[in-house]
Design a protein around this motif. Structure first.
Motif, short mmCIF file in Angstrom:
data_model
loop_
_atom_site.label_atom_id
_atom_site.label_comp_id
_atom_site.label_asym_id
_atom_site.label_seq_id
_atom_site.Cartn_x
_atom_site.Cartn_y
_atom_site.Cartn_z
N LEU A 1 0.78 -1.18 0.02
CA LEU A 1 0.16 0.05 -0.08
C LEU A 1 0.97 1.24 -0.02
O LEU A 1 1.99 1.09 0.33
CB LEU A 1 -1.02 -0.01 1.15
N MET A 2 0.42 2.53 -0.62
CA MET A 2 1.12 3.63 -0.72
C MET A 2 1.84 4.12 0.47
O MET A 2 3.13 4.42 0.84
CB MET A 2 0.10 4.86 -1.11
N LEU A 3 0.95 4.13 1.78
CA LEU A 3 1.54 4.59 2.96
C LEU A 3 2.39 3.78 3.44
O LEU A 3 3.41 4.29 4.53
CB LEU A 3 0.39 4.53 3.85
N GLU A 4 2.64 2.18 3.09
CA GLU A 4 3.68 1.57 3.61
C GLU A 4 4.75 1.13 2.76
O GLU A 4 5.84 0.25 2.91
CB GLU A 4 3.10 0.18 3.86
N PRO B 1 -5.45 -1.48 -5.86
CA PRO B 1 -4.58 -1.23 -4.67
C PRO B 1 -3.32 -1.95 -4.56
O PRO B 1 -3.53 -3.20 -4.74
CB PRO B 1 -5.74 -1.32 -3.42
N GLY B 2 -2.55 -1.42 -3.83
CA GLY B 2 -1.14 -2.23 -3.55
C GLY B 2 0.02 -2.33 -4.47
O GLY B 2 0.95 -2.76 -4.44
N ALA B 3 -0.47 -1.56 -5.80
CA ALA B 3 0.44 -1.52 -6.95
C ALA B 3 0.48 -0.19 -7.61
O ALA B 3 0.49 0.01 -8.59
CB ALA B 3 -0.02 -2.50 -7.77
N MET B 4 0.60 0.83 -6.56
CA MET B 4 0.41 2.21 -7.29
C MET B 4 1.80 2.50 -8.15
O MET B 4 1.31 3.05 -9.22
CB MET B 4 0.73 3.21 -6.03
N ALA B 5 2.99 1.94 -7.96
CA ALA B 5 3.82 2.48 -8.70
C ALA B 5 4.02 1.78 -10.03
O ALA B 5 4.15 2.37 -11.11
CB ALA B 5 5.38 1.97 -8.16
N TYR B 6 3.28 0.53 -10.10
CA TYR B 6 3.23 -0.14 -11.38
C TYR B 6 2.24 0.37 -12.24
O TYR B 6 2.41 0.53 -13.30
CB TYR B 6 2.88 -1.61 -10.88
N ARG C 1 3.92 -16.22 -9.10
CA ARG C 1 4.27 -16.97 -7.86
C ARG C 1 4.88 -16.26 -6.79
O ARG C 1 4.88 -16.81 -5.54
CB ARG C 1 5.16 -18.39 -8.24
N LYS C 2 5.27 -15.12 -7.23
CA LYS C 2 5.84 -14.00 -6.21
C LYS C 2 4.83 -13.53 -5.26
O LYS C 2 5.13 -13.43 -4.11
CB LYS C 2 6.48 -13.05 -6.89
N PHE C 3 3.54 -13.57 -5.51
CA PHE C 3 2.40 -13.07 -5.00
C PHE C 3 1.38 -14.02 -4.53
O PHE C 3 0.65 -13.74 -3.62
CB PHE C 3 1.75 -11.88 -5.80
#
Length: 282
Positions: free
Chosen positions: A110-113, A163-168, A207-209
């Motif tokens: 997430l962005m904040l983390e 969510p959880g993939a902002m940069a991508y 498989r990374k996720f």
């Protein structure tokens, strides 16, 4: 794609004699693209960063189709390495007709983390890497004066705020706009630029996720009931690069088994029907 014209039932080779470089092609989608291009008759340069043995296996598979296959190690986050990749590919194959920007990196927080280093790495590989490869490849093609094809492997996450993939998400949205702008700027040079949006594809990177069990469980929930295959993306790239598709530029080809469709709404429709049917029985 071109029809079978061999007369003996063997597939035609619409890209016979063309020369392609594919970034990030030792595994997953890139592997599927490289093999599909080779099957269509193109010589290929396979790029890898850390999976040299896998890259060699891809090259061997490509050579079985009677084409040249070369290996170049290069980190797509390093502009100097990207320039070297393009230079070596053009030198070894005697020119460059097809450039496929496929290499990507992503981490899920997430962005904040998020760790800023992970964000920078995602942007450096997935956005800047794509930009440098497209620009370097286009320069080679312009200098040669014979036109060419550039395909950018992007993602539905260019439009979906996952969510959880902002940069991508940011990197892929930028890559889409980059490709469309390049299509305008390069049209006079007869260089076509198109985008592919793969859906959820069965690759080692997933498989990374997710665990294997979770992947298969979630795949059944998709509209088409399964994950996509790398070779299906590869066939899409061949279609876009086929001379028969020469009127296609600045377009986005979506190969996602319906993942961008509002299939969640369909589940609500089916639930409503079930409840109405039960009400009628009472």
């Amino acid at each position: 794609m071109a029809a079978d014209s061999s007369g003996d039932g063997s597939p035609s080779k619409p890209l016979q004699g063309q020369r392609a470089v594919i970034s990030g092609s030792s595994l997953g989608i890139g592997r599927g693209i490289a093999i599909s291009l080779a099957r269509a008759g193109a010589d290929v340069t396979i790029n890898y960063r850390s999976h040299g043995e896998s890259a060699e296996q891809v090259a061997e598979e490509c050579r079985r189709h009677g084409v040249e296959a070369h290996l170049v190690e290069a980190d797509m986050a390093d502009v100097g390495a990207v320039e070297r990749l393009v230079d070596e590919a053009a030198l070894r194959m005697g020119g460059l007709d097809i450039v496929v920007s496929n290499a990507a990196y992503s981490d899920r927080h997430l962005m904040l983390e998020s760790d800023l280093n992970e964000i920078r790495k995602t942007i450096d590989v997935s956005m800047w890497g794509a930009f440098h490869l497209v620009r370097c490849g286009a320069r080679k093609m312009v200098d040669a004066g014979a036109g060419g094809n550039i395909v950018v492997i992007s993602s539905p996450m260019a439009k979906i705020a996952m969510p959880g993939a902002m940069a991508y998400n940011m990197a892929k949205a930028a890559s889409d706009q980059m490709a469309r702008t390049a299509a305008v700027e390069l049209a006079s040079h007869r260089i076509r630029v198109n985008v592919v949006h793969p859906g959820w594809i069965d690759t080692p990177g997933e498989r990374k996720f997710f665990t294997e069990e979770k992947l298969q469980e979630e795949a059944l929930k998709l509209p088409w009931g399964r994950l996509g295959r790398p070779d299906e993306i590869g066939r899409g790239v061949v279609f876009l690069c086929d001379p028969a598709s020469e009127y296609i530029t600045g377009s986005t080809l979506t190969i996602d088994g319906g993942i961008q469709l509002p299939f969640g709404d369909m589940f609500r429709v089916e639930e409503t029907r079930r409840m109405e049917a039960e009400a009628e029985k009472r």
